[in-house]
Design a protein around this motif. Structure first.
Motif, PDB file in Angstrom:
ATOM      1  N   UNK A   1       0.820  -1.212   0.000  1.00 14.93           N
ATOM      2  CA  UNK A   1       0.000   0.000   0.000  1.00 14.93           C
ATOM      3  C   UNK A   1       0.858   1.269   0.000  1.00 14.93           C
ATOM      4  N   UNK A   2       2.010   1.241   0.635  1.00 11.95           N
ATOM      5  CA  UNK A   2       2.884   2.415   0.658  1.00 11.95           C
ATOM      6  C   UNK A   2       3.465   2.692  -0.732  1.00 11.95           C
TER       7      UNK A   2
ATOM      8  N   UNK B   1       3.336   5.906  -5.590  1.00 12.39           N
ATOM      9  CA  UNK B   1       3.206   6.008  -7.048  1.00 12.39           C
ATOM     10  C   UNK B   1       2.056   6.934  -7.434  1.00 12.39           C
ATOM     11  N   UNK B   2       0.936   6.824  -6.730  1.00 13.06           N
ATOM     12  CA  UNK B   2      -0.204   7.701  -7.018  1.00 13.06           C
ATOM     13  C   UNK B   2       0.166   9.160  -6.752  1.00 13.06           C
ATOM     14  N   UNK B   3       0.867   9.395  -5.643  1.00 17.76           N
ATOM     15  CA  UNK B   3       1.302  10.759  -5.324  1.00 17.76           C
ATOM     16  C   UNK B   3       2.264  11.284  -6.385  1.00 17.76           C
TER      17      UNK B   3
ATOM     18  N   UNK C   1       1.614  14.531  -8.782  1.00 21.72           N
ATOM     19  CA  UNK C   1       2.503  15.704  -8.775  1.00 21.72           C
ATOM     20  C   UNK C   1       3.103  15.964 -10.155  1.00 21.72           C
ATOM     21  N   UNK C   2       3.342  14.929 -10.925  1.00 21.85           N
ATOM     22  CA  UNK C   2       3.961  15.121 -12.238  1.00 21.85           C
ATOM     23  C   UNK C   2       2.952  15.610 -13.270  1.00 21.85           C
ATOM     24  N   UNK C   3       1.721  15.123 -13.233  1.00 28.08           N
ATOM     25  CA  UNK C   3       0.790  15.409 -14.316  1.00 28.08           C
ATOM     26  C   UNK C   3      -0.407  16.277 -13.945  1.00 28.08           C
TER      27      UNK C   3
END
Length: 108
Positions: free
Chosen positions: A19-20, A25-27, A31-33
């Motif tokens: 989960x971490x 990865x979601x964060x 932040x990138x897109x």
């Protein structure tokens, strides 16, 4: 081409299930897109800063040039008279001024 061993596959699957890792990865993707300060916006801001710095340098040089010309005009009466004659077509009382204008040829 080397295939992943069974142990490596299990480690990879465990990593993806973590989960971490998923939250990280979601964060990162967010932040990138999708964030207002994403990579594309940062690139545009960088380009705008470069453009503004070039304009600043240009205007500083022009200001220095104009200040130098102003200093010359206020300290040298001959330069002031020459400037007035060339730019504003001024003349002395006993002189005539002829302005020659070249006609532009029309292109067909």
């Amino acid at each position: 081409m080397k295939f992943l061993t069974l142990l490596q596959m299990r480690r990879l699957i465990n990593l993806v299930k973590n989960k971490y890792f998923l939250i990280s990865m979601a964060f990162l993707v967010w932040m990138i897109f999708f964030d207002k300060n994403d990579l594309f916006s940062q690139y545009q801001y960088h380009q705008e800063v470069n453009k503004l710095e070039q304009e600043r340098d240009f205007y500083q040089k022009e200001t220095e040039k104009v200040a130098k010309d102003l200093d010359e005009l206020t300290s040298n009466p001959q330069k002031l008279e020459k400037f007035a004659r060339e730019k504003y077509l001024m003349k002395k009382d006993n002189e005539d001024v002829f302005v020659i204008v070249k006609e532009k040829k029309e292109e067909e």
